[in-house]
Design an enzyme around this catalytic site. Structure first.
Site, PDB file in Angstrom:
ATOM      1  N   GLU A 139      -6.156  -1.620   4.272  1.00 34.84           N
ATOM      2  CA  GLU A 139      -5.663  -2.977   5.321  1.00 34.84           C
ATOM      3  C   GLU A 139      -5.672  -2.853   6.593  1.00 34.84           C
ATOM      4  O   GLU A 139      -6.258  -3.631   7.350  1.00 34.84           O
ATOM      5  CB  GLU A 139      -4.252  -3.258   4.594  1.00 34.84           C
TER       6      GLU A 139
ATOM      7  N   HIS B 153       5.437  -6.732  -5.116  1.00 35.00           N
ATOM      8  CA  HIS B 153       4.622  -7.898  -5.236  1.00 35.00           C
ATOM      9  C   HIS B 153       5.331  -9.318  -4.749  1.00 35.00           C
ATOM     10  O   HIS B 153       4.959 -10.172  -5.537  1.00 35.00           O
ATOM     11  CB  HIS B 153       3.771  -7.988  -6.640  1.00 35.00           C
TER      12      HIS B 153
END
Lengths: 401, 325
Positions: free
Chosen positions: B60, B130
């Site tokens: 990322e 999540h």
């Protein structure tokens, strides 16, 4: 991916590889026996040498200015001029440079003027960065030099992205990013190399292995044989070069650029050098290294090495040396005095360029601040001066940046 | 007018942006031939080639670092972070770099072309990693724009505006609604304004403010409230940074009551910012304390997700308490 199978466990350490150091000039400035000097014209060599000397003089004078309390902070390039300037000289002047913070030599080489340096160092109204960053955070769009950012290593994956854009634009240019061996410990470094390799990006990763990350010596920074072997893991071209040898740095970077631009491949260069000066004006290296260690590297001063080579080529003379040193010193002092006298950026530069346009909420906050400053102008003299339209400065008179 | 779910609307917006401007480049983990784990980038690689729509390594900080450089070069990157929960490795690149590029260089360089798309929020049995709603961390950073759409129509119009905006935008997509939210979406190009709230429903007794997936929940609470005879004004903030203070202020001046709701934990959440601003600007008009209906100050749970989430019943109760104050 297929590899041969074996019946016994085989552990490898990488010690099987030993990466040599590319060197052309001996410390005494003589071309090594059997070595071929790169094709460098007299004028080009003089441009390079002038940039090295100008960088040295600038650093010496500005460090002194910091000690006199005229400047809040400074960082020297001393000892690493050959690495930075040699690499820059091997590029096209329109290739992008994304540096860490110790690469003012690249800007000097490309023609950033002492006035431009001083305006940034003193954060005055003509500073392109509008007095927002600490000293030595230079940038120049005209000279293709990305504005410096303090967080370490962030520029490395950005260089990969920038160069990817150059590749898509097919403009024949590449990006070089400079960083120290300390920054190579950051995740950003690994992210950048991996992405550049996977996406075949024309970027040159130039590590200035200068021995120290502030006070942490290289032996406490990595366990392997320097930074260069990491390129193997990323399937990347790599070369280790004597960073104090201007000819070797120049030639290595010249060939790296060819690989980058012609083959769309990233290249890692590890320049073995030494930070002769302190990390910054806030650092005292006597607390973590010895004078005798420093002396070894003083004896390999990249500036003297090139000077001797230039003298040997009869491309330079003692008189020219003396004359240039004097004129550079004079120019640094004159430009410093000019920059010191210039007023700070206008108050509205506090809120401009956070976004393309000032947001309503920020405008409200700014209006409130202005009301407050008008009430207590003596407490905020720098801001108050530009609230009066008569003395307001036109920030658009800087010309091309 | 065709109907689309939110993913189709997002895909459609990306398609339009890429067709119009060859500088628009989409990348992230698995976004290539696979189309992203949620399929938001389906067919784009096939249509525009591997150079403009591609998989990145799983990194990322690298994705956003790369995107920053690419944007500075003049391209228009649309980077996908697979889940907002995984945006934190890129936090330094976003907060120290993306947000400050223009300011620190005096606009010599900027990354205005950058859009970061990322699915956020709970309700999908995603557990701790999540389900998070990390928008408040980024609203504390001047230089970024933060946008959250509530349905397919909004998603397309806001995403096209984000991609073409002169500033970098983080676009939080409510993943619970990716397929659940379906509606009419024009096939043609259109944009919705950034920084402007949307008054979804006018009312007189109380103002309800939210964004993203909470707007659906607010809708259910409003049904209960109106059955109980309470007239609700409903505002979707749409942009959290900058946010549309004036629209909320005007509404509260009219209703005298305010309930704010978000999924993220309460402490330091964006509801606090709204409540303070409204208190500053509407103090004498308030009929009751401003109420916040939010997630708890815990990590996001798995099994007890329903209990954790600010649902329509919790919002309805907050409305009732405010009106009965």
């Amino acid at each position: 991916m297929t590899t041969p199978h074996v019946h016994e466990p085989v552990f490898l350490t990488g010690d099987e590889f030993s990466i040599p150091t590319f060197r052309l000039l001996d410390p005494d400035g003589c071309l090594r026996e059997g070595a071929t000097a790169p094709q460098l014209s007299r004028d080009h060599a003089r441009r390079i040498y002038r940039a090295m000397l100008a960088t040295r003089v600038l650093d010496e004078r500005m460090m002194a200015a910091q000690r006199q309390g005229r400047l809040s902070f400074y960082m020297q390039c001393t000892g690493e001029e050959a690495a930075v300037i040699g690499a820059t000289a091997a590029l096209d002047d329109a290739d992008m440079i994304m540096a860490q913070y110790r690469e003012q030599g690249a800007l000097v080489y490309r023609g950033f003027t002492f006035d431009e340096f001083m305006n940034q160092l003193f954060g005055n109204e003509l500073d392109y960065g509008k007095g927002r960053q600490m000293p030595v955070h230079y940038g120049s769009r005209k000279l293709h030099y990305m504005t410096i950012s303090s967080p370490l290593a962030t520029q490395i994956p950005q260089a990969t992205g920038y160069a990817y854009g150059q590749k898509l634009a097919e403009d024949g240019h590449c990006t070089i990013t400079f960083f120290g061996e300390g920054a190579a410990s950051e995740g950003d470094f690994h992210a950048a190399l991996n992405m550049a390799s996977v996406h075949a990006v024309p970027v040159i990763f130039f590590c200035r292995n200068n021995g120290y990350a502030i006070s942490t010596p290289a032996v406490e920074q990595f366990a392997a044989d320097g930074i260069a072997p990491r390129a193997f893991g990323y399937h990347m071209h790599v070369i280790r070069v004597d960073g104090n040898d201007i000819l070797a740095v120049y030639e290595a970077t010249r060939q790296a650029r060819r690989i980058a631009v012609e083959n769309n491949q990233p290249v890692l260069i590890e320049a073995m050098t030494y930070r002769l000066a302190a990390h910054s004006s806030s650092d005292d290296p006597s607390g973590y290294r010895s004078k005798s260690e420093e002396q070894i590297w003083h004896d390999q001063d990249p500036l003297l090495r090139m000077q001797k080579w230039m003298l040997g080529q009869q491309w330079w003379s003692e008189e020219e040396e003396k004359e240039l040193q004097e004129s550079l010193r004079r120019e640094v002092l004159e430009t410093m005095k000019r920059a010191e006298k210039r007023p700070p950026p206008p108050l509205d530069s506090l809120v401009s360029e956070v976004y393309a346009e000032v947001t309503p909420s920020l405008q409200n906050q700014f209006d409130q601040l202005k009301r407050h400053i008008r009430k207590y102008p003596d407490a905020y003299p720098r801001g108050a001066r530009s609230l009066d339209p008569e003395v307001a400065v036109d920030s658009n008179d800087q010309g091309e940046r | 007018m065709p109907t689309m779910n939110m993913l189709q609307a997002i895909n459609n917006a990306l398609d339009i942006a890429m067709a119009e401007d060859e500088k628009v480049i989409c990348f992230g983990e698995d976004v290539g031939i696979f189309g992203g784990v949620f399929r938001a980038t389906s067919n784009l690689q096939g249509k525009y080639g591997k150079a403009r729509c591609f998989n990145t390594p799983l990194v990322e900080q690298g994705i956003i670092g790369f995107a920053n450089g690419l944007a500075a070069q003049g391209s228009v990157p649309v980077a996908e972070i697979q889940f907002a929960d995984y945006i934190f490795p890129a936090f330094d690149q976003i907060v120290n770099e993306t947000a400050k590029f223009r300011y620190r260089s005096g606009d010599l360089f900027n990354v205005g072309g950058l859009t970061i798309r990322t699915p956020y929020g709970g309700g999908i049995s995603g557990g701790l990693y999540h389900s998070q709603s990390p928008e408040a961390y980024f609203t504390h950073t001047p230089g970024l724009k933060i946008v959250v759409p509530r349905n397919p129509y909004q998603a397309k119009g806001l995403l096209l505006a984000a991609i073409r905006d002169a500033d970098p935008v983080i676009f939080f997509e409510p993943k619970r609604l990716y397929r659940a939210s379906v509606g009419e979406v024009p096939e043609e190009d259109y944009q919705l304004p950034l920084g402007e709230a949307d008054i979804i429903k006018e009312g007189t007794d109380i103002t309800l403010v939210g964004w993203g997936a909470q707007m659906e929940v607010i809708g259910k609470a409003v049904e209960l409230a109106e059955e109980a005879g309470i007239s609700c004004e409903v505002i979707d903030l749409r942009s959290l940074l900058p946010w549309d203070e004036d629209t909320v202020v005007e509404s509260v001046l009219k209703t005298g009551r305010l309930v704010i709701t978000h999924e993220a934990p309460r402490t330091g959440g964006f509801a606090g910012e709204i409540a303070t601003t409204i208190q500053e600007r509407c103090f004498l008009y308030l009929e009751s304390p401003i109420a916040r209906v939010t997630g708890l100050d815990t990590p996001f749970p798995l099994t007890l997700e329903k209990e954790y989430l600010p649902d329509h019943l919790k919002i309805f109760e907050a409305i009732r308490e405010s009106v009965d104050f």
